[in-house]
Scaffold this active site. Structure first.
Site, PDB file in Angstrom:
ATOM      1  N   LEU A   1     -25.668  60.744  20.016  1.00 42.84           N
ATOM      2  CA  LEU A   1     -25.859  59.319  19.722  1.00 42.84           C
ATOM      3  C   LEU A   1     -27.072  59.050  18.837  1.00 42.84           C
ATOM      4  O   LEU A   1     -28.119  59.670  18.997  1.00 42.84           O
ATOM      5  CB  LEU A   1     -26.023  58.527  21.027  1.00 42.84           C
ATOM      6  CG  LEU A   1     -24.840  58.563  22.004  1.00 42.84           C
ATOM      7  CD1 LEU A   1     -25.135  57.664  23.202  1.00 42.84           C
ATOM      8  CD2 LEU A   1     -23.533  58.162  21.336  1.00 42.84           C
TER       9      LEU A   1
ATOM     10  N   HIS B   1     -24.532  54.206  16.789  1.00 42.80           N
ATOM     11  CA  HIS B   1     -23.741  54.090  18.020  1.00 42.80           C
ATOM     12  C   HIS B   1     -24.339  53.024  18.951  1.00 42.80           C
ATOM     13  O   HIS B   1     -23.613  52.230  19.557  1.00 42.80           O
ATOM     14  CB  HIS B   1     -23.739  55.421  18.784  1.00 42.80           C
ATOM     15  CG  HIS B   1     -23.122  56.575  18.054  1.00 42.80           C
ATOM     16  ND1 HIS B   1     -23.835  57.687  17.677  1.00 42.80           N
ATOM     17  CD2 HIS B   1     -21.854  56.805  17.640  1.00 42.80           C
ATOM     18  CE1 HIS B   1     -23.039  58.556  17.076  1.00 42.80           C
ATOM     19  NE2 HIS B   1     -21.826  58.043  17.034  1.00 42.80           N
TER      20      HIS B   1
ATOM     21  N   GLN C   1      -8.692  65.961  16.140  1.00 38.88           N
ATOM     22  CA  GLN C   1      -8.963  65.385  14.817  1.00 38.88           C
ATOM     23  C   GLN C   1      -9.728  66.328  13.893  1.00 38.88           C
ATOM     24  O   GLN C   1     -10.117  65.940  12.797  1.00 38.88           O
ATOM     25  CB  GLN C   1      -9.687  64.045  14.949  1.00 38.88           C
ATOM     26  CG  GLN C   1     -11.120  64.143  15.466  1.00 38.88           C
ATOM     27  CD  GLN C   1     -11.671  62.779  15.813  1.00 38.88           C
ATOM     28  OE1 GLN C   1     -11.237  62.142  16.771  1.00 38.88           O
ATOM     29  NE2 GLN C   1     -12.639  62.303  15.045  1.00 38.88           N
TER      30      GLN C   1
ATOM     31  N   GLY D   1     -17.170  51.397  13.844  1.00 38.97           N
ATOM     32  CA  GLY D   1     -18.143  51.251  12.765  1.00 38.97           C
ATOM     33  C   GLY D   1     -17.510  51.142  11.381  1.00 38.97           C
ATOM     34  O   GLY D   1     -16.548  51.854  11.079  1.00 38.97           O
TER      35      GLY D   1
ATOM     36  N   ASP E   1     -17.011  54.356   9.123  1.00 38.58           N
ATOM     37  CA  ASP E   1     -15.727  55.036   8.983  1.00 38.58           C
ATOM     38  C   ASP E   1     -14.681  53.967   8.665  1.00 38.58           C
ATOM     39  O   ASP E   1     -13.839  53.624   9.503  1.00 38.58           O
ATOM     40  CB  ASP E   1     -15.393  55.791  10.274  1.00 38.58           C
ATOM     41  CG  ASP E   1     -16.434  56.851  10.570  1.00 38.58           C
ATOM     42  OD1 ASP E   1     -16.397  57.923   9.958  1.00 38.58           O
ATOM     43  OD2 ASP E   1     -17.338  56.588  11.389  1.00 38.58           O
TER      44      ASP E   1
ATOM     45  N   VAL F   1     -25.121  51.176  10.101  1.00 43.31           N
ATOM     46  CA  VAL F   1     -26.565  51.215  10.339  1.00 43.31           C
ATOM     47  C   VAL F   1     -27.142  52.372   9.523  1.00 43.31           C
ATOM     48  O   VAL F   1     -26.582  53.477   9.518  1.00 43.31           O
ATOM     49  CB  VAL F   1     -26.862  51.398  11.843  1.00 43.31           C
ATOM     50  CG1 VAL F   1     -28.357  51.508  12.097  1.00 43.31           C
ATOM     51  CG2 VAL F   1     -26.268  50.243  12.637  1.00 43.31           C
TER      52      VAL F   1
HETATM   53  P1  AMP Z   1     -18.587  59.136  15.833  1.00 49.61           P
HETATM   54  O1  AMP Z   1     -19.380  59.495  17.035  1.00 49.61           O
HETATM   55  O2  AMP Z   1     -19.152  59.648  14.567  1.00 49.61           O
HETATM   56  O3  AMP Z   1     -17.106  59.426  16.002  1.00 49.61           O
HETATM   57  O4  AMP Z   1     -18.687  57.556  15.698  1.00 49.61           O
HETATM   58  C1  AMP Z   1     -18.338  56.718  16.763  1.00 49.61           C
HETATM   59  C2  AMP Z   1     -18.303  55.292  16.274  1.00 49.61           C
HETATM   60  O5  AMP Z   1     -19.583  54.949  15.750  1.00 49.61           O
HETATM   61  C3  AMP Z   1     -17.290  55.088  15.140  1.00 49.61           C
HETATM   62  O6  AMP Z   1     -16.674  53.824  15.297  1.00 49.61           O
HETATM   63  C4  AMP Z   1     -18.166  55.131  13.913  1.00 49.61           C
HETATM   64  O7  AMP Z   1     -17.632  54.421  12.820  1.00 49.61           O
HETATM   65  C5  AMP Z   1     -19.421  54.466  14.437  1.00 49.61           C
HETATM   66  N1  AMP Z   1     -20.595  54.851  13.643  1.00 49.61           N
HETATM   67  C6  AMP Z   1     -20.975  56.096  13.283  1.00 49.61           C
HETATM   68  N2  AMP Z   1     -22.063  56.052  12.503  1.00 49.61           N
HETATM   69  C7  AMP Z   1     -22.385  54.743  12.349  1.00 49.61           C
HETATM   70  C8  AMP Z   1     -23.399  54.033  11.651  1.00 49.61           C
HETATM   71  N3  AMP Z   1     -24.322  54.661  10.921  1.00 49.61           N
HETATM   72  N4  AMP Z   1     -23.407  52.680  11.721  1.00 49.61           N
HETATM   73  C9  AMP Z   1     -22.465  52.020  12.440  1.00 49.61           C
HETATM   74  N5  AMP Z   1     -21.474  52.633  13.130  1.00 49.61           N
HETATM   75  C10 AMP Z   1     -21.435  53.976  13.085  1.00 49.61           C
END
Ligand code: AMP
Length: 282
Positions: free
Chosen positions: A33, A37, A61, A147, A150, A176
């Site tokens: 995290l 997140h 995935q 987020g 993605d 972010v």
């Molecule tokens: P992940 O753990 O990378 O699969 O991301 C989990 C969620 O957090 C997904 O919906 C991502 O799009 C979102 N997320 C990842 N990085 C960021 C960021 N820098 N800003 C906002 N949301 C993010």
């Protein structure tokens, strides 16, 4: 804060919460995290009675050539961060519990999953939508937040929610960034020192194109070129694609109209880390 590993235990717990009239929010993640997140969690904290964060590095995935094995797994630290940001339940299942022997079903969202990241990572989005639907069925949230980082993933999940009449309000939260503009990502930890120094250029390329767009440029090639020019200045990464696409992720040609998604993927030359970023124009 509760930490639940068992899918069945979580589902029973959430059915009870629903029976008690509680509103449930869900933040699906793969853990490791960071503030991106955390801001997702904070964005819906006040709108729900129970906030569930899922932490699962989803093998479905990842292609065999990708970083499934080396993906950072930091559950203890993640739980601490989740608790500090108001999460009530962390759900961290094992791959075996999510995909027991005999597991065979897949959710597939059609054409939108064949472009951009879907073209670069065949099968990736089937893995995403399959796990997200499973997580929805286990957590049974009223609201789920994803987020903008993605962007295509958010569009694909919205497609699934709409097509399958899933009664969940989906929220897309802005990306972010670090203070130098680099989009936060669990994969940023893979970067070498030199790559990390240069990585903010990825966002700078997007901003350059946005500035040009705001001055009136509407030619898709010129906008892509504006990004490419910035990336040429770096010997730390190589662009995999620079895309201008519509809401269905179909590549725009010629003059662009309406809202378009400018997205880029860059491959770092030394660590081979794949960094993604995007911005909306219009
Ligand atoms: P992940 O753990 O990378 O699969 O991301 C989990 C969620 O957090 C997904 O919906 C991502 O799009 C979102 N997320 C990842 N990085 C960021 C960021 N820098 N800003 C906002 N949301 C993010």
């Amino acid at each position: 804060m509760e930490l639940i590993h068992s899918p069945i235990e979580l589902q029973k717990r959430m059915i009870k919460a629903r029976e008690n009239g509680q509103r449930i929010g869900c933040v699906p993640t793969m853990g490791a995290l960071h503030e991106g997140h955390i801001s997702l969690a904070c964005s819906i904290r006040d709108r729900v009675d129970i906030l569930v964060m899922t932490i699962f590095v989803n093998p479905l995935q990842f292609a065999p050539s990708e970083d499934l094995d080396k993906y950072p797994r930091t559950l203890e630290a993640d739980c601490q961060k989740a608790e500090n940001s108001g999460v009530d339940i962390v759900f961290a299942p094992s791959p075996r519990d999510m995909y027991p022997s005999g597991f065979a079903s897949t959710v597939s969202c059609g054409e939108i999953t064949t472009y951009l990241e879907g073209a670069a990572r065949p099968g990736h989005f089937d893995g995403v939508t399959t796990v997200v639907l499973k997580l929805f069925n286990l957590v049974q949230p009223h609201i789920a937040v994803f987020g903008q980082k993605d962007a295509q993933q958010s569009l694909v999940i919205q497609r699934m929610i709409t097509d399958l009449n899933i009664p969940i309000e989906m929220i897309v939260h802005p990306t972010v960034r670090e203070s130098d503009g680099l989009a936060m990502s669990s994969r940023n930890t893979y970067l070498t020192r030199e790559e990390r120094v240069d990585a903010p250029r990825i966002n700078r390329g997007l901003v350059a194109a946005k500035n040009l767009y705001e001055k009136g440029e509407r030619n898709s090639d010129s906008l892509r070129l504006a990004v490419a020019e910035i990336y040429k200045e770096s010997n730390q990464f190589t662009p995999e694609y620079i895309s201008l696409a519509d809401q269905f992720c179909i590549e725009c040609e010629g003059t662009i109209t309406g809202k378009v998604l400018l997205s880029v993927v860059c491959r770092c030359n030394s660590s081979q880390t794949r960094l993604i970023d995007n911005i909306f124009l219009g």
